[in-house]
Design a protein around this motif. Structure first.
Motif, PDB file in Angstrom:
ATOM      1  N   UNK A 293      -4.427 -11.404  -7.059  1.00  0.00           N
ATOM      2  CA  UNK A 293      -4.907 -10.881  -8.333  1.00  0.00           C
ATOM      3  C   UNK A 293      -3.914  -9.971  -9.047  1.00  0.00           C
ATOM      4  N   UNK A 294      -2.923  -9.451  -8.296  1.00  0.00           N
ATOM      5  CA  UNK A 294      -1.959  -8.536  -8.884  1.00  0.00           C
ATOM      6  C   UNK A 294      -0.541  -8.992  -8.582  1.00  0.00           C
ATOM      7  N   UNK A 295       0.356  -8.703  -9.496  1.00  0.00           N
ATOM      8  CA  UNK A 295       1.779  -8.950  -9.285  1.00  0.00           C
ATOM      9  C   UNK A 295       2.555  -7.691  -9.667  1.00  0.00           C
ATOM     10  N   UNK A 296       3.609  -7.399  -8.898  1.00  0.00           N
ATOM     11  CA  UNK A 296       4.497  -6.283  -9.206  1.00  0.00           C
ATOM     12  C   UNK A 296       5.866  -6.851  -9.567  1.00  0.00           C
ATOM     13  N   UNK A 297       6.501  -6.243 -10.553  1.00  0.00           N
ATOM     14  CA  UNK A 297       7.886  -6.582 -10.874  1.00  0.00           C
ATOM     15  C   UNK A 297       8.712  -5.307 -10.869  1.00  0.00           C
ATOM     16  N   UNK A 298       9.952  -5.427 -10.408  1.00  0.00           N
ATOM     17  CA  UNK A 298      10.876  -4.303 -10.408  1.00  0.00           C
ATOM     18  C   UNK A 298      12.134  -4.686 -11.158  1.00  0.00           C
ATOM     19  N   UNK A 299      12.662  -3.769 -11.958  1.00  0.00           N
ATOM     20  CA  UNK A 299      13.776  -4.125 -12.808  1.00  0.00           C
ATOM     21  C   UNK A 299      14.953  -3.189 -12.752  1.00  0.00           C
ATOM     22  N   UNK A 300      16.020  -3.614 -13.418  1.00  0.00           N
ATOM     23  CA  UNK A 300      17.227  -2.806 -13.465  1.00  0.00           C
ATOM     24  C   UNK A 300      17.062  -1.579 -14.348  1.00  0.00           C
ATOM     25  N   UNK A 301      15.982  -1.537 -15.149  1.00  0.00           N
ATOM     26  CA  UNK A 301      15.739  -0.386 -16.020  1.00  0.00           C
ATOM     27  C   UNK A 301      15.039   0.763 -15.293  1.00  0.00           C
ATOM     28  N   UNK A 302      14.900   0.624 -13.937  1.00  0.00           N
ATOM     29  CA  UNK A 302      14.324   1.661 -13.069  1.00  0.00           C
ATOM     30  C   UNK A 302      12.799   1.692 -13.067  1.00  0.00           C
ATOM     31  N   UNK A 303      12.160   0.737 -13.723  1.00  0.00           N
ATOM     32  CA  UNK A 303      10.697   0.740 -13.796  1.00  0.00           C
ATOM     33  C   UNK A 303      10.076  -0.298 -12.875  1.00  0.00           C
ATOM     34  N   UNK A 304       8.806  -0.043 -12.547  1.00  0.00           N
ATOM     35  CA  UNK A 304       7.950  -0.985 -11.827  1.00  0.00           C
ATOM     36  C   UNK A 304       6.765  -1.291 -12.733  1.00  0.00           C
ATOM     37  N   UNK A 305       6.425  -2.559 -12.867  1.00  0.00           N
ATOM     38  CA  UNK A 305       5.254  -2.922 -13.657  1.00  0.00           C
ATOM     39  C   UNK A 305       4.244  -3.644 -12.781  1.00  0.00           C
ATOM     40  N   UNK A 306       2.981  -3.320 -13.003  1.00  0.00           N
ATOM     41  CA  UNK A 306       1.879  -3.972 -12.288  1.00  0.00           C
ATOM     42  C   UNK A 306       1.170  -4.878 -13.276  1.00  0.00           C
ATOM     43  N   UNK A 307       1.029  -6.146 -12.895  1.00  0.00           N
ATOM     44  CA  UNK A 307       0.465  -7.166 -13.772  1.00  0.00           C
ATOM     45  C   UNK A 307      -0.843  -7.698 -13.193  1.00  0.00           C
ATOM     46  N   UNK A 320      -0.732  -3.945 -16.573  1.00  0.00           N
ATOM     47  CA  UNK A 320      -1.728  -2.878 -16.419  1.00  0.00           C
ATOM     48  C   UNK A 320      -1.102  -1.498 -16.536  1.00  0.00           C
ATOM     49  N   UNK A 321       0.090  -1.336 -15.969  1.00  0.00           N
ATOM     50  CA  UNK A 321       0.726  -0.016 -15.995  1.00  0.00           C
ATOM     51  C   UNK A 321       2.217  -0.145 -15.714  1.00  0.00           C
ATOM     52  N   UNK A 322       2.951   0.855 -16.135  1.00  0.00           N
ATOM     53  CA  UNK A 322       4.391   0.940 -15.869  1.00  0.00           C
ATOM     54  C   UNK A 322       4.660   2.223 -15.098  1.00  0.00           C
ATOM     55  N   UNK A 323       5.351   2.106 -13.964  1.00  0.00           N
ATOM     56  CA  UNK A 323       5.639   3.247 -13.101  1.00  0.00           C
ATOM     57  C   UNK A 323       7.103   3.629 -13.228  1.00  0.00           C
ATOM     58  N   UNK A 324       7.341   4.929 -13.407  1.00  0.00           N
ATOM     59  CA  UNK A 324       8.703   5.439 -13.558  1.00  0.00           C
ATOM     60  C   UNK A 324       8.912   6.584 -12.574  1.00  0.00           C
ATOM     61  N   UNK A 346       8.297   0.428  -2.754  1.00  0.00           N
ATOM     62  CA  UNK A 346       9.443   0.022  -3.566  1.00  0.00           C
ATOM     63  C   UNK A 346      10.697   0.700  -3.041  1.00  0.00           C
ATOM     64  N   UNK A 347      11.838   0.035  -3.232  1.00  0.00           N
ATOM     65  CA  UNK A 347      13.124   0.616  -2.834  1.00  0.00           C
ATOM     66  C   UNK A 347      14.102   0.443  -3.985  1.00  0.00           C
ATOM     67  N   UNK A 348      15.128   1.292  -3.983  1.00  0.00           N
ATOM     68  CA  UNK A 348      15.978   1.371  -5.161  1.00  0.00           C
ATOM     69  C   UNK A 348      17.420   1.693  -4.797  1.00  0.00           C
ATOM     70  N   UNK A 349      18.301   1.496  -5.770  1.00  0.00           N
ATOM     71  CA  UNK A 349      19.690   1.913  -5.609  1.00  0.00           C
ATOM     72  C   UNK A 349      19.827   3.430  -5.563  1.00  0.00           C
ATOM     73  N   UNK A 350      18.752   4.160  -5.874  1.00  0.00           N
ATOM     74  CA  UNK A 350      18.796   5.621  -5.782  1.00  0.00           C
ATOM     75  C   UNK A 350      18.624   6.125  -4.344  1.00  0.00           C
ATOM     76  N   UNK A 351      18.595   5.159  -3.377  1.00  0.00           N
ATOM     77  CA  UNK A 351      18.519   5.443  -1.938  1.00  0.00           C
ATOM     78  C   UNK A 351      17.126   5.859  -1.468  1.00  0.00           C
ATOM     79  N   UNK A 352      16.139   5.787  -2.350  1.00  0.00           N
ATOM     80  CA  UNK A 352      14.804   6.258  -1.994  1.00  0.00           C
ATOM     81  C   UNK A 352      13.849   5.102  -1.722  1.00  0.00           C
ATOM     82  N   UNK A 353      12.911   5.383  -0.829  1.00  0.00           N
ATOM     83  CA  UNK A 353      11.796   4.485  -0.527  1.00  0.00           C
ATOM     84  C   UNK A 353      10.536   5.183  -1.010  1.00  0.00           C
TER      85      UNK A 353
END
Length: 486
Positions: A293-307, A320-324, A346-353
């Motif tokens: 029922x839900x999908x998450x996308x992660x992008x190079x713009x540093x955001x996560x979107x929930x669909x 549904x929402x954008x996480x920053x 989520x994981x990122x080039x900022x070294x954080x989980x």
């Protein structure tokens, strides 16, 4: 292996082989040592009485051994570690027995005759009449390895079968890769162009298909058994960066590209159902919840979107929402497969989980341990563990309940691109730019197998345990289908 072994299969004991062929060559001995050590990798129990009589040769190609339980054959103290004879046991007791078997193979002399009681030392090298001129073997190193394995002090021996097996293999680097558990069944070739690395790969949960997404702007579909290309999805103007099949609806494939477009495809009809601009820059990752029922996308713009996915209306995919919360590109996202306060990570080039719920835009926890960009993550199927990895070559294992780091695995010499747990939480598979897949016993923190896969970086991996297969994709423009040897 010599004809004397092949002719006597199956269930030909190593003791019988020694009676026929009194002294084994260095190459035969190294192969048998590796097979013996491999047999101990998946066992948490200490056998304590490994002897030539208990070693059965099951197959020749690949060499496969079985070690009979200690109670099936009378005890033979000649191959038992001194601590066992004294009534105790050590994690390295089996290493001692395997080392003595190696020496027996090389000399043809029983261990009791190779120990100088007066001086309290081994004299087996005085009876090793090998051809030292065979340059492809490091005889001195093999001798030192066996000396360490049979040290009377358990603490001075190899600490694990994996450690000793790695050392033994270094004595004969020309030998075949150490894994005998997986074999390449199909090589998928077809993506073309100077820039045609396969960036992403996925196995359909419902259809006998593998999908690959490439820098050549296409998604190709392959039959998982024959390796034949059965279809091609086109419509992107940029590199395809990520693809994932819907876990519930047969034939639905989601994809994301370098320009930020997310597309939904029906692979059975080769048709594009919907295309939306995520406005996230490059789409690095997609993940779909187990209920679909839900999908998450992660992008190079540093955001996560929930669909929200309304599968009764394929034209309705709503953000549904954008996480920053990340400070650099989001490289991987994944849903927790079980009900928990932690819904996804989520994981990122900022070294954080980062661990997330679904009720608000604030992270539940921010975990830090990696020293470089984090590229991939995987939840164990019971939802209790989270594995993360990236450019530092380390695998960090986190407890979801305590949200603390519980183990660090020094895994690869280069970027780790993909992780996946097998059906139980004990075995973790990692894929790396160094061209290898590695299999890990998580609780022990030990590497139990290594599969050399591609001649260039492994960029993606997917696993289907139902079909007993692993698929890998590389910068060498090929994908490979691996199946378990039964």
């Amino acid at each position: 292996m010599p004809d004397l072994i092949a002719a006597a299969l199956p269930n030909f004991s190593l003791c019988q082989a020694l009676q026929t062929e009194r002294i084994f060559t260095v190459e035969m001995t190294i192969n048998l040592l590796i097979a013996l050590l491999r047999s101990r990798l998946n066992s948490q129990d200490i056998h304590g009485q490994i002897t030539p009589e208990r070693v059965l040769i099951i197959s020749e190609q690949p060499l496969d051994l079985q070690i009979l339980p200690a109670d099936l054959i009378r005890a033979d103290p000649e191959f038992s570690a001194p601590e066992i004879l004294a009534g105790t046991i050590s994690p390295s007791s089996d290493i001692y027995s395997i080392g003595l078997i190696g020496i027996y193979l090389l000399t043809g002399i029983r261990p009791f005759q190779l120990f100088d009681m007066g001086n309290g030392c081994w004299i087996w090298k005085d009876y090793w009449y090998s051809d030292q001129q065979i340059a492809k073997f490091n005889h001195a190193k093999l001798g030192a390895i066996l000396d360490r394995a049979i040290d009377l002090d358990p603490n001075l021996r190899f600490s694990s079968a994996q450690e000793m097996m790695t050392a033994v293999r270094d004595c004969a680097p020309h030998l075949a890769p150490m894994t005998a558990n997986w074999a390449c069944r199909q090589i998928l070739t077809g993506h073309q162009g100077l820039f045609a690395a396969i960036k992403t790969i996925a196995i359909s949960p419902h259809l006998p298909l593998v999908a690959t997404g490439s820098e050549d702007q296409t998604i190709r579909l392959w039959h998982i058994s024959t390796g034949a290309e059965v279809g091609r999805l086109t419509g992107y103007q940029k590199s395809v960066e990520t693809i994932t099949f819907h876990p519930q609806q047969s034939g639905l494939l989601f994809s994301g590209d370098r320009s930020g477009q997310i597309k939904l495809w029906q692979v059975e009809t080769m048709s594009e159902l919907i295309s939306i601009d995520s406005q996230q820059g490059k789409i690095n990752c997609l993940a779909i919840s187990t209920d679909g029922q839900l999908m998450i996308s992660g992008g190079s713009d540093r955001t996560i979107k929930i669909w929200s996915l309304d599968l009764t209306n394929y034209r309705s995919i709503n953000c549904l929402t954008t996480l920053k919360a990340h400070q650099l590109a989001v490289n991987c996202v994944g849903f927790n497969p079980v009900e928990n306060k932690v819904k996804f990570a989520s994981v990122s080039s900022d070294r954080r989980v980062i661990l997330w719920g679904l009720d608000n835009k604030t992270p539940l926890s921010i975990l830090t341990a990696h020293t470089q960009a984090v590229r991939t993550l995987a939840f164990s199927l019971d939802g209790q563990l989270l594995a993360t990895a990236g450019d530092d070559g380390l695998i960090q294992i986190w407890s979801i309940d305590s949200r603390k780091l519980i183990k660090t695995l020094s895994a690869h010499r280069w970027t780790i691109s993909s992780l996946s747990f097998l059906a139980n939480r004990q075995i973790l598979v990692s894929a790396s730019w160094d061209g290898n897949l590695k299999f890990w016993q998580v609780e022990l923190g030990q590497e139990i197998d290594c599969l050399s896969t591609h001649t260039a970086e492994v960029l993606a991996m997917d696993i289907c345990e139902q079909r007993q297969c692993i698929v890998t994709a590389g910068r060498d423009r090929t994908a490979k289908i691996w199946s378990r040897n039964l």
